[in-house]
Design a protein around this motif. Structure first.
Motif, PDB file in Angstrom:
ATOM      1  N   MET A  30       0.827  -1.208   0.000  1.00  0.00           N
ATOM      2  CA  MET A  30       0.000   0.000   0.000  1.00  0.00           C
ATOM      3  C   MET A  30       0.861   1.258   0.000  1.00  0.00           C
ATOM      4  O   MET A  30       0.538   2.237  -0.673  1.00  0.00           O
ATOM      5  CB  MET A  30      -0.958   0.017   1.194  1.00  0.00           C
ATOM      6  N   GLN A  31       1.976   1.241   0.724  1.00  0.00           N
ATOM      7  CA  GLN A  31       2.882   2.394   0.715  1.00  0.00           C
ATOM      8  C   GLN A  31       3.411   2.641  -0.695  1.00  0.00           C
ATOM      9  O   GLN A  31       3.495   3.788  -1.136  1.00  0.00           O
ATOM     10  CB  GLN A  31       4.053   2.168   1.676  1.00  0.00           C
ATOM     11  N   HIS A  32       3.747   1.581  -1.396  1.00  0.00           N
ATOM     12  CA  HIS A  32       4.241   1.719  -2.771  1.00  0.00           C
ATOM     13  C   HIS A  32       3.129   2.205  -3.701  1.00  0.00           C
ATOM     14  O   HIS A  32       3.385   3.014  -4.602  1.00  0.00           O
ATOM     15  CB  HIS A  32       4.820   0.400  -3.273  1.00  0.00           C
ATOM     16  N   LEU A  33       1.907   1.737  -3.483  1.00  0.00           N
ATOM     17  CA  LEU A  33       0.776   2.210  -4.288  1.00  0.00           C
ATOM     18  C   LEU A  33       0.540   3.701  -4.082  1.00  0.00           C
ATOM     19  O   LEU A  33       0.311   4.443  -5.039  1.00  0.00           O
ATOM     20  CB  LEU A  33      -0.492   1.417  -3.951  1.00  0.00           C
ATOM     21  N   VAL A  34       0.586   4.143  -2.835  1.00  0.00           N
ATOM     22  CA  VAL A  34       0.397   5.569  -2.534  1.00  0.00           C
ATOM     23  C   VAL A  34       1.502   6.389  -3.190  1.00  0.00           C
ATOM     24  O   VAL A  34       1.238   7.429  -3.813  1.00  0.00           O
ATOM     25  CB  VAL A  34       0.345   5.809  -1.012  1.00  0.00           C
ATOM     26  N   ALA A  35       2.735   5.926  -3.095  1.00  0.00           N
ATOM     27  CA  ALA A  35       3.858   6.642  -3.708  1.00  0.00           C
ATOM     28  C   ALA A  35       3.688   6.731  -5.224  1.00  0.00           C
ATOM     29  O   ALA A  35       3.914   7.792  -5.823  1.00  0.00           O
ATOM     30  CB  ALA A  35       5.180   5.964  -3.356  1.00  0.00           C
ATOM     31  N   LEU A  36       3.262   5.643  -5.856  1.00  0.00           N
ATOM     32  CA  LEU A  36       3.042   5.648  -7.301  1.00  0.00           C
ATOM     33  C   LEU A  36       1.889   6.567  -7.667  1.00  0.00           C
ATOM     34  O   LEU A  36       1.954   7.299  -8.654  1.00  0.00           O
ATOM     35  CB  LEU A  36       2.800   4.226  -7.806  1.00  0.00           C
ATOM     36  N   SER A  37       0.847   6.550  -6.873  1.00  0.00           N
ATOM     37  CA  SER A  37      -0.296   7.437  -7.093  1.00  0.00           C
ATOM     38  C   SER A  37       0.147   8.899  -7.059  1.00  0.00           C
ATOM     39  O   SER A  37      -0.245   9.704  -7.907  1.00  0.00           O
ATOM     40  CB  SER A  37      -1.357   7.169  -6.017  1.00  0.00           C
ATOM     41  N   GLN A  38       0.965   9.243  -6.094  1.00  0.00           N
ATOM     42  CA  GLN A  38       1.459  10.617  -5.978  1.00  0.00           C
ATOM     43  C   GLN A  38       2.388  10.966  -7.136  1.00  0.00           C
ATOM     44  O   GLN A  38       2.321  12.069  -7.685  1.00  0.00           O
ATOM     45  CB  GLN A  38       2.164  10.808  -4.638  1.00  0.00           C
ATOM     46  N   LEU A  39       3.228  10.034  -7.522  1.00  0.00           N
ATOM     47  CA  LEU A  39       4.159  10.267  -8.621  1.00  0.00           C
ATOM     48  C   LEU A  39       3.412  10.495  -9.936  1.00  0.00           C
ATOM     49  O   LEU A  39       3.772  11.378 -10.715  1.00  0.00           O
ATOM     50  CB  LEU A  39       5.103   9.074  -8.738  1.00  0.00           C
ATOM     51  N   LYS A  40       2.371   9.705 -10.163  1.00  0.00           N
ATOM     52  CA  LYS A  40       1.585   9.832 -11.397  1.00  0.00           C
ATOM     53  C   LYS A  40       0.535  10.940 -11.312  1.00  0.00           C
ATOM     54  O   LYS A  40      -0.116  11.253 -12.290  1.00  0.00           O
ATOM     55  CB  LYS A  40       0.912   8.493 -11.720  1.00  0.00           C
ATOM     56  N   LYS A  41       0.375  11.495 -10.098  1.00  0.00           N
ATOM     57  CA  LYS A  41      -0.599  12.571  -9.857  1.00  0.00           C
ATOM     58  C   LYS A  41      -2.022  12.148 -10.229  1.00  0.00           C
ATOM     59  O   LYS A  41      -2.747  12.867 -10.902  1.00  0.00           O
ATOM     60  CB  LYS A  41      -0.194  13.841 -10.604  1.00  0.00           C
ATOM     61  N   ILE A  42      -2.370  10.931  -9.794  1.00  0.00           N
ATOM     62  CA  ILE A  42      -3.744  10.453  -9.962  1.00  0.00           C
ATOM     63  C   ILE A  42      -4.219   9.909  -8.624  1.00  0.00           C
ATOM     64  O   ILE A  42      -3.411   9.457  -7.815  1.00  0.00           O
ATOM     65  CB  ILE A  42      -3.881   9.372 -11.074  1.00  0.00           C
ATOM     66  N   PRO A  43      -5.527   9.957  -8.373  1.00  0.00           N
ATOM     67  CA  PRO A  43      -6.041   9.444  -7.095  1.00  0.00           C
ATOM     68  C   PRO A  43      -5.736   7.952  -6.934  1.00  0.00           C
ATOM     69  O   PRO A  43      -5.696   7.205  -7.916  1.00  0.00           O
ATOM     70  CB  PRO A  43      -7.554   9.683  -7.195  1.00  0.00           C
ATOM     71  N   LEU A  44      -5.545   7.548  -5.690  1.00  0.00           N
ATOM     72  CA  LEU A  44      -5.245   6.147  -5.401  1.00  0.00           C
ATOM     73  C   LEU A  44      -6.304   5.193  -5.965  1.00  0.00           C
ATOM     74  O   LEU A  44      -5.946   4.186  -6.585  1.00  0.00           O
ATOM     75  CB  LEU A  44      -5.049   5.938  -3.897  1.00  0.00           C
ATOM     76  N   PRO A  45      -7.607   5.491  -5.790  1.00  0.00           N
ATOM     77  CA  PRO A  45      -8.606   4.569  -6.370  1.00  0.00           C
ATOM     78  C   PRO A  45      -8.482   4.450  -7.890  1.00  0.00           C
ATOM     79  O   PRO A  45      -8.683   3.374  -8.447  1.00  0.00           O
ATOM     80  CB  PRO A  45      -9.947   5.199  -5.979  1.00  0.00           C
ATOM     81  N   ALA A  46      -8.118   5.546  -8.564  1.00  0.00           N
ATOM     82  CA  ALA A  46      -7.941   5.499 -10.022  1.00  0.00           C
ATOM     83  C   ALA A  46      -6.759   4.615 -10.387  1.00  0.00           C
ATOM     84  O   ALA A  46      -6.820   3.825 -11.327  1.00  0.00           O
ATOM     85  CB  ALA A  46      -7.746   6.906 -10.580  1.00  0.00           C
ATOM     86  N   LEU A  47      -5.660   4.739  -9.641  1.00  0.00           N
ATOM     87  CA  LEU A  47      -4.491   3.901  -9.894  1.00  0.00           C
ATOM     88  C   LEU A  47      -4.830   2.438  -9.669  1.00  0.00           C
ATOM     89  O   LEU A  47      -4.477   1.573 -10.473  1.00  0.00           O
ATOM     90  CB  LEU A  47      -3.325   4.318  -8.994  1.00  0.00           C
ATOM     91  N   MET A  48      -5.513   2.163  -8.571  1.00  0.00           N
ATOM     92  CA  MET A  48      -5.863   0.772  -8.269  1.00  0.00           C
ATOM     93  C   MET A  48      -6.774   0.199  -9.352  1.00  0.00           C
ATOM     94  O   MET A  48      -6.617  -0.959  -9.750  1.00  0.00           O
ATOM     95  CB  MET A  48      -6.479   0.678  -6.880  1.00  0.00           C
ATOM     96  N   ALA A  49      -7.713   1.006  -9.844  1.00  0.00           N
ATOM     97  CA  ALA A  49      -8.587   0.548 -10.928  1.00  0.00           C
ATOM     98  C   ALA A  49      -7.777   0.309 -12.205  1.00  0.00           C
ATOM     99  O   ALA A  49      -7.968  -0.691 -12.901  1.00  0.00           O
ATOM    100  CB  ALA A  49      -9.692   1.576 -11.190  1.00  0.00           C
TER     101      ALA A  49
END
Length: 132
Positions: A103-122
Motif C-alpha cells: 500500500m505504501q508503494h501504491l500511494v507513492a506511485l499514485s502521488q508520482l503519477k498525480k492520480i487518485p489512489l482509487p484510479a491507480l488501483m482501478a
C-alpha cells in the motif's frame, strides 16, 4: 479551455460510470483518455514508476501460501496445535506487513503519477479483498 461535446446519453452514462470507477471527476477522466489517444500515454512509466510497480507486484512465494492456507484450514477444523497457532500468527503478521508495504508503494506511485489512489488501483486491476 472549455469544449462542449454532443454525445449519446448511453456514451455519457458509460463515461460517468468509468470515471467513477477510476475515482476521477468526469473532466479529469476525459482528459486522461484524450491524452492517451493523442499519444501522450499517461500510463508510460519512468524509471521511478517502474521500480514502484515492480515492488507492488512482488508477491509472497507459493510455499508461504501453501503453509498459510493449510494452517488456516486446520484452524477451521479446530485441529491446530499450539505451535501451529504461533506459526499461523507469525505468517499472518508477515502477510500484513507485506500488504502494508504494498500500500505504501501504491500511494507513492499514485502521488508520482498525480492520480487518485482509487484510479491507480482501478488502472492496475487491484481491488481490496479479504482473506478471512
Amino acid at each position: 479551455m472549455q469544449v462542449d461535446l454532443n454525445m449519446s446519453p448511453e456514451l455519457e452514462r458509460q463515461l460517468k460510470a468509468s470515471a467513477k470507477q477510476a475515482g476521477m471527476h468526469l473532466d479529469e477522466y476525459v482528459n486522461h483518455l484524450l491524452k492517451e489517444r493523442m499519444g501522450e500515454d499517461p500510463t508510460r512509466l519512468g524509471p521511478a514508476e517502474a521500480a514502484l510497480l515492480e515492488k507492488i507486484n512482488l508477491g509472497l512465494p507459493a510455499s508461504f501460501w501453501h503453509e498459510y492456507l493449510g494452517l488456516k484450514e486446520k484452524r477451521k477444523t479446530f485441529d491446530l496445535s499450539p505451535e501451529e497457532q504461533l506459526r499461523l500468527i507469525a505468517l499472518s503478521d508477515e502477510l500484513e506487513m507485506a500488504n502494508a508495504q504494498r500500500m505504501q508503494h501504491l500511494v507513492a506511485l499514485s502521488q508520482l503519477k498525480k492520480i487518485p489512489l482509487p484510479a491507480l488501483m482501478a488502472e492496475l486491476g487491484l481491488q481490496g479483498k479479504s482473506h478471512g
